[in-house]
Structures are given as C-alpha cells and as structure tokens.
Design a protein around this motif. Structure first.
Motif, PDB file in Angstrom:
ATOM      1  N   ALA A  29      45.207  86.795  40.488  1.00  0.00           N
ATOM      2  CA  ALA A  29      46.104  86.393  41.586  1.00  0.00           C
ATOM      3  C   ALA A  29      45.424  86.709  42.903  1.00  0.00           C
ATOM      4  CB  ALA A  29      47.418  87.164  41.499  1.00  0.00           C
ATOM      5  N   PHE A  30      45.679  85.855  43.911  1.00  0.00           N
ATOM      6  CA  PHE A  30      45.204  86.157  45.268  1.00  0.00           C
ATOM      7  C   PHE A  30      46.114  87.215  45.877  1.00  0.00           C
ATOM      8  CE2 PHE A  30      43.801  81.577  44.970  1.00  0.00           C
ATOM      9  CZ  PHE A  30      42.443  81.862  44.940  1.00  0.00           C
ATOM     10  N   HIS A  31      45.493  88.063  46.717  1.00  0.00           N
ATOM     11  CA  HIS A  31      46.235  89.123  47.398  1.00  0.00           C
ATOM     12  C   HIS A  31      45.896  89.053  48.873  1.00  0.00           C
ATOM     13  CE1 HIS A  31      46.435  93.172  49.117  1.00  0.00           C
ATOM     14  NE2 HIS A  31      47.258  93.546  48.148  1.00  0.00           N
ATOM     15  N   ALA A  32      46.931  88.895  49.725  1.00  0.00           N
ATOM     16  CA  ALA A  32      46.682  88.876  51.182  1.00  0.00           C
ATOM     17  C   ALA A  32      47.154  90.217  51.739  1.00  0.00           C
ATOM     18  CB  ALA A  32      47.391  87.684  51.812  1.00  0.00           C
ATOM     19  N   GLY A  33      48.386  90.280  52.267  1.00  0.00           N
ATOM     20  CA  GLY A  33      48.908  91.556  52.766  1.00  0.00           C
ATOM     21  C   GLY A  33      49.476  92.413  51.648  1.00  0.00           C
ATOM     22  N   GLY A  34      49.840  91.787  50.547  1.00  0.00           N
ATOM     23  CA  GLY A  34      50.360  92.512  49.384  1.00  0.00           C
ATOM     24  C   GLY A  34      51.821  92.904  49.473  1.00  0.00           C
ATOM     25  N   THR A  35      52.525  92.512  50.535  1.00  0.00           N
ATOM     26  CA  THR A  35      53.910  92.989  50.702  1.00  0.00           C
ATOM     27  C   THR A  35      54.851  92.447  49.620  1.00  0.00           C
ATOM     28  OG1 THR A  35      54.362  91.221  52.286  1.00  0.00           O
ATOM     29  CG2 THR A  35      53.740  93.347  53.200  1.00  0.00           C
ATOM     30  N   GLU A  36      54.553  91.290  49.074  1.00  0.00           N
ATOM     31  CA  GLU A  36      55.349  90.759  47.959  1.00  0.00           C
ATOM     32  C   GLU A  36      54.651  91.040  46.639  1.00  0.00           C
ATOM     33  OE1 GLU A  36      58.242  89.887  48.545  1.00  0.00           O
ATOM     34  OE2 GLU A  36      58.487  88.321  50.048  1.00  0.00           O
ATOM     35  N   LEU A  37      53.350  90.776  46.611  1.00  0.00           N
ATOM     36  CA  LEU A  37      52.623  90.871  45.341  1.00  0.00           C
ATOM     37  C   LEU A  37      52.652  92.284  44.767  1.00  0.00           C
ATOM     38  CD1 LEU A  37      50.877  89.171  43.387  1.00  0.00           C
ATOM     39  CD2 LEU A  37      48.883  90.126  44.532  1.00  0.00           C
ATOM     40  N   LEU A  38      52.428  93.284  45.619  1.00  0.00           N
ATOM     41  CA  LEU A  38      52.363  94.659  45.096  1.00  0.00           C
ATOM     42  C   LEU A  38      53.706  95.122  44.555  1.00  0.00           C
ATOM     43  CD1 LEU A  38      49.910  96.498  47.514  1.00  0.00           C
ATOM     44  CD2 LEU A  38      49.548  95.797  45.142  1.00  0.00           C
ATOM     45  N   GLY A 111      52.307  91.650  56.324  1.00  0.00           N
ATOM     46  CA  GLY A 111      52.659  90.366  55.709  1.00  0.00           C
ATOM     47  C   GLY A 111      52.086  89.190  56.484  1.00  0.00           C
ATOM     48  N   THR A 112      51.541  88.236  55.754  1.00  0.00           N
ATOM     49  CA  THR A 112      50.886  87.094  56.383  1.00  0.00           C
ATOM     50  C   THR A 112      51.738  85.828  56.288  1.00  0.00           C
ATOM     51  OG1 THR A 112      49.776  86.437  54.333  1.00  0.00           O
ATOM     52  CG2 THR A 112      48.632  88.057  55.725  1.00  0.00           C
ATOM     53  N   LEU A 113      51.375  84.871  57.159  1.00  0.00           N
ATOM     54  CA  LEU A 113      52.077  83.588  57.110  1.00  0.00           C
ATOM     55  C   LEU A 113      51.759  82.866  55.796  1.00  0.00           C
ATOM     56  CD1 LEU A 113      53.804  81.383  58.295  1.00  0.00           C
ATOM     57  CD2 LEU A 113      51.849  80.629  59.665  1.00  0.00           C
ATOM     58  N   ALA A 124      63.484  83.333  53.776  1.00  0.00           N
ATOM     59  CA  ALA A 124      62.402  83.548  54.732  1.00  0.00           C
ATOM     60  C   ALA A 124      62.678  82.740  55.993  1.00  0.00           C
ATOM     61  CB  ALA A 124      61.079  83.131  54.105  1.00  0.00           C
ATOM     62  N   ASP A 125      61.992  83.111  57.070  1.00  0.00           N
ATOM     63  CA  ASP A 125      62.253  82.476  58.371  1.00  0.00           C
ATOM     64  C   ASP A 125      61.266  81.355  58.706  1.00  0.00           C
ATOM     65  OD1 ASP A 125      64.445  84.285  59.355  1.00  0.00           O
ATOM     66  OD2 ASP A 125      62.896  85.776  59.029  1.00  0.00           O
ATOM     67  N   ALA A 126      59.969  81.657  58.603  1.00  0.00           N
ATOM     68  CA  ALA A 126      58.959  80.707  59.089  1.00  0.00           C
ATOM     69  C   ALA A 126      59.049  79.318  58.462  1.00  0.00           C
ATOM     70  CB  ALA A 126      57.557  81.294  58.889  1.00  0.00           C
ATOM     71  N   LEU A 167      43.753  77.755  47.577  1.00  0.00           N
ATOM     72  CA  LEU A 167      44.099  78.724  48.626  1.00  0.00           C
ATOM     73  C   LEU A 167      44.738  77.988  49.787  1.00  0.00           C
ATOM     74  CD1 LEU A 167      41.040  81.131  48.796  1.00  0.00           C
ATOM     75  CD2 LEU A 167      43.428  81.840  48.706  1.00  0.00           C
ATOM     76  N   LEU A 168      45.742  78.592  50.389  1.00  0.00           N
ATOM     77  CA  LEU A 168      46.282  78.042  51.630  1.00  0.00           C
ATOM     78  C   LEU A 168      45.360  78.542  52.747  1.00  0.00           C
ATOM     79  CD1 LEU A 168      50.018  77.856  52.591  1.00  0.00           C
ATOM     80  CD2 LEU A 168      48.257  78.231  54.286  1.00  0.00           C
ATOM     81  N   VAL A 169      44.749  77.615  53.461  1.00  0.00           N
ATOM     82  CA  VAL A 169      43.751  77.978  54.469  1.00  0.00           C
ATOM     83  C   VAL A 169      44.396  78.176  55.834  1.00  0.00           C
ATOM     84  CG1 VAL A 169      41.665  77.191  55.668  1.00  0.00           C
ATOM     85  CG2 VAL A 169      41.954  76.728  53.234  1.00  0.00           C
TER      86      VAL A 169
END
Ligand SMILES: Cc1cc2nc3c(=O)[nH]c(=O)nc-3n(C[C@H](O)[C@H](O)[C@H](O)COP(=O)(O)OP(=O)(O)OC[C@H]3O[C@@H](n4cnc5c(N)ncnc54)[C@H](O)[C@@H]3O)c2cc1C
Length: 287
Positions: A29-38, A111-113, A124-126, A167-169
């Motif tokens: 799995a890809f991991h960005a900020g990890g706020t959901e994944l972790l 957390g990332t966009l 979610a908001d965005a 990946l979302l770029v």
C-alpha cells in the motif's frame, strides 16, 4: 494495537514508486501522511506485507501555477500547507479557508490532499469543493498519466476511479475569472463533517452557479435544480433576492438526496442542513 509487521520502502522518484507497486501488487500500500492508513493498519482492518512511503517522491509535491494559469497542487501537500499557501489563498480563498478548518491541527499538518481523495471516506471536506470548482486529478501508472474529473473520481464509500497500481500525482484547478467567488460551509458534531456545501458563483456572462453537497452520501452530489434556477436570476438582482430565488430549488435538491440515518444524524436532519449550509455558502460568495 500495533500493526502487523511490514517492510517499509522509500522510493525517491515517481517511476521507482510505481515500479515497486507493480512488482509487489496487492501486498503493498502507498503511505503519504498515514493519518488514515496507520489507524487502519493498527486496528488490523487492513494488512499489508509492504508499505511504500511516497513522501520522498518529488513529482508529488509542490504547488504551482502552470503557464496557462492552471493551479496544480501536488498530492503530498498537506491541508495545513494548502491553507497557508499564498497562491491558493489568492486564487481560491474559499478552498484555503476550508483547508484551515479540516479536522484538527495534528491531522492538518500530516494529512495530505492526495490521501483524503484516495481513501474516499465520505465524511470529508475537500472533495465537495473540488467538484464545485470543476477540478481534475492527474493519475500516474507504469503506462503513463491520465486525467479524471473530480466529479467522476469518487465512485462510492472507499472506492475511487484510481486503479490500485496508480498514484494520484496532483489536483488541478483551471484559472478562475475575476467575477468568480467560492465558499464552503459545513457542520458536524463528530470530528468529521456531517454535511458540507460548496458554492462557486460566477457573475460572468452567462452568470453561473456550481453547487455541491458532500459527506451525506458516498460521493459529493450536484444540486442541479439550484444551479439551473441561478442561471435565471437577473445579474443585477439585489443580494437579498438571490437566496429567495434559490430557496425552493435547493430544498427540492436536498429532498432528492438519497442519504440515510447514521451517527452523523437522521436523513431529514442532514437534508435540512443542506439548505442551511447552501444559504450560508451562497451568501459568502455573493458580491
Ligand atoms: C481524526 C480524524 C479527523 C478527520 N477529520 C476530517 C475532516 O474534518 N475533514 C476532512 O476532510 N478530512 C478529515 N479527516 C481525513 C483527513 O483529511 C485524512 O486523514 C488525510 O488527508 C489523509 O491523508 P494521508 O496523507 O494521511 O493519507 P494516508 O493515510 O497516508 O493514505 C490514505 C489512503 O490513500 C492512499 N494514498 C495516499 N496518497 C496517495 C496518492 N498520492 N496516490 C495514491 N494513493 C494514495 C493510501 O494508500 C491509503 O490507502 C480526518 C482524519 C482523522 C484521522
């Protein structure tokens, strides 16, 4: 609880990240900020043998204006960075303001966009604002890039148009005319919004309203009757008359939304919130 053991990878380029995912498949799995994944890994709702940390991938970072005026926001940009970026604040103040109020400061700085879009938790908001802004996302796979309009990206709860190996770029927003203003209003009694409404009002000729409601269904929904009614309003109508002309159409749009009772509120309550928040968002972006 701790997550099950996994191997951590830290690719340094987009090509390397995509090649790793292609090689490891469903086990990674890809991991960005990890706020959901972790959270999901710790709760063992999700389990991966490999985690690909994409934070060092330069192609996913940065906020810039393209030569044609399109705003490009890298997937790794955090809500906090977006809220404080001069270019976003100048071009899309309504979106910058939204980002300033996402969750809490701990989630906003990590957390990332890209993360909030790809995880596709409906509260979610965005996503609502990006639909109203006609934004699109750029997805990359080993075979190249493709664009997907925001409004086609969310397919359901935790489901998107992104293939697992992509990946979302970046998220792209076309230049806004001088007469265009946007605003977002939301309400909720948990950490996430129960309902959010985004309005983009353009006084250009022809006058145009883009109005979307989010969080109360799996993906943001367009308030189409209200948008049609807005095009009938005289461009020089007094501010106070605009909501009067739209109230009925917004109420009908809200009634047609297939939401349901859940911990964020009853269906009728959430539909009522749509009308209240639509009025507030509209009034915030009227000249
Ligand atoms: C307590 C709490 C409160 C919150 N409240 C709100 C709120 O009020 N409003 C709101 O809008 N959001 C809210 N959120 C959601 C928050 O916006 C997201 O958690 C955050 O943006 C996710 O980004 P991340 O980088 O941490 O994603 P991660 O946890 O790293 O990843 C999430 C998912 O997206 C995938 N992914 C991440 N980046 C990419 C990419 N570039 N390409 C492909 N796949 C990718 C990962 O593989 C993973 O499946 C809340 C979250 C928490 C934990």
């Amino acid at each position: 609880m701790r997550p099950a053991q996994f191997t951590l990878h830290r690719p340094q380029s987009l090509a390397a990240a995509l090649a790793l995912k292609a090689e490891l498949g469903d086990a990674a799995a890809f991991h960005a900020g990890g706020t959901e994944l972790l959270i999901a890994l710790k709760a063992r709702v999700l389990r991966y043998e490999h985690v690909i940390d994409i934070k060092r991938v330069p192609e996913l970072n940065g906020i810039r204006l393209r030569s044609d005026g399109t705003l490009s926001i890298g997937a790794l940009c955090t809500h906090h960075r977006i809220a404080n970026d001069e270019t976003v604040r100048a071009m899309l103040p309504g979106y910058a303001e939204l980002s300033e109020h996402v969750a809490n400061i701990r989630v906003r700085v990590a957390g990332t966009l890209g993360g909030v879009l790809c995880f596709a938790e409906p509260h979610a908001d965005a996503p609502t604002m990006l639909c109203a802004l006609d934004a699109w996302v750029v997805l990359a796979g080993v075979d190249g890039e493709r664009d997907v309009p925001s409004r086609d990206f969310h397919l359901g709860e935790f489901a998107t148009a992104k293939r697992d190996d992509e990946l979302l770029v970046s998220i792209e927003v076309a230049p806004q005319s001088e007469g265009t203003r946007s605003a977002y209003r939301c309400f909720g009694h948990t950490e996430r919004p129960a309902v959010g409404v985004a309005a983009v009002w353009s006084t250009d000729n022809p006058q145009r309203l883009s109005l979307w409601a989010g969080a109360l269904t799996a993906a943001p929904v367009r308030l189409a009757r209200a948008e049609a009614a807005a095009s009938e309003i005289a461009p020089d109508a007094p501010r106070a008359d605009v909501w009067a002309a739209l109230r009925q159409a917004v109420a009908e749009d809200a009634q047609s939304i297939a939401t349901h009772d859940d911990l964020h509120g009853g269906a009728d309550y959430k539909r009522h919130l749509v009308t209240v928040l639509a009025q507030r968002a509209l009034e915030a972006c009227l000249p």
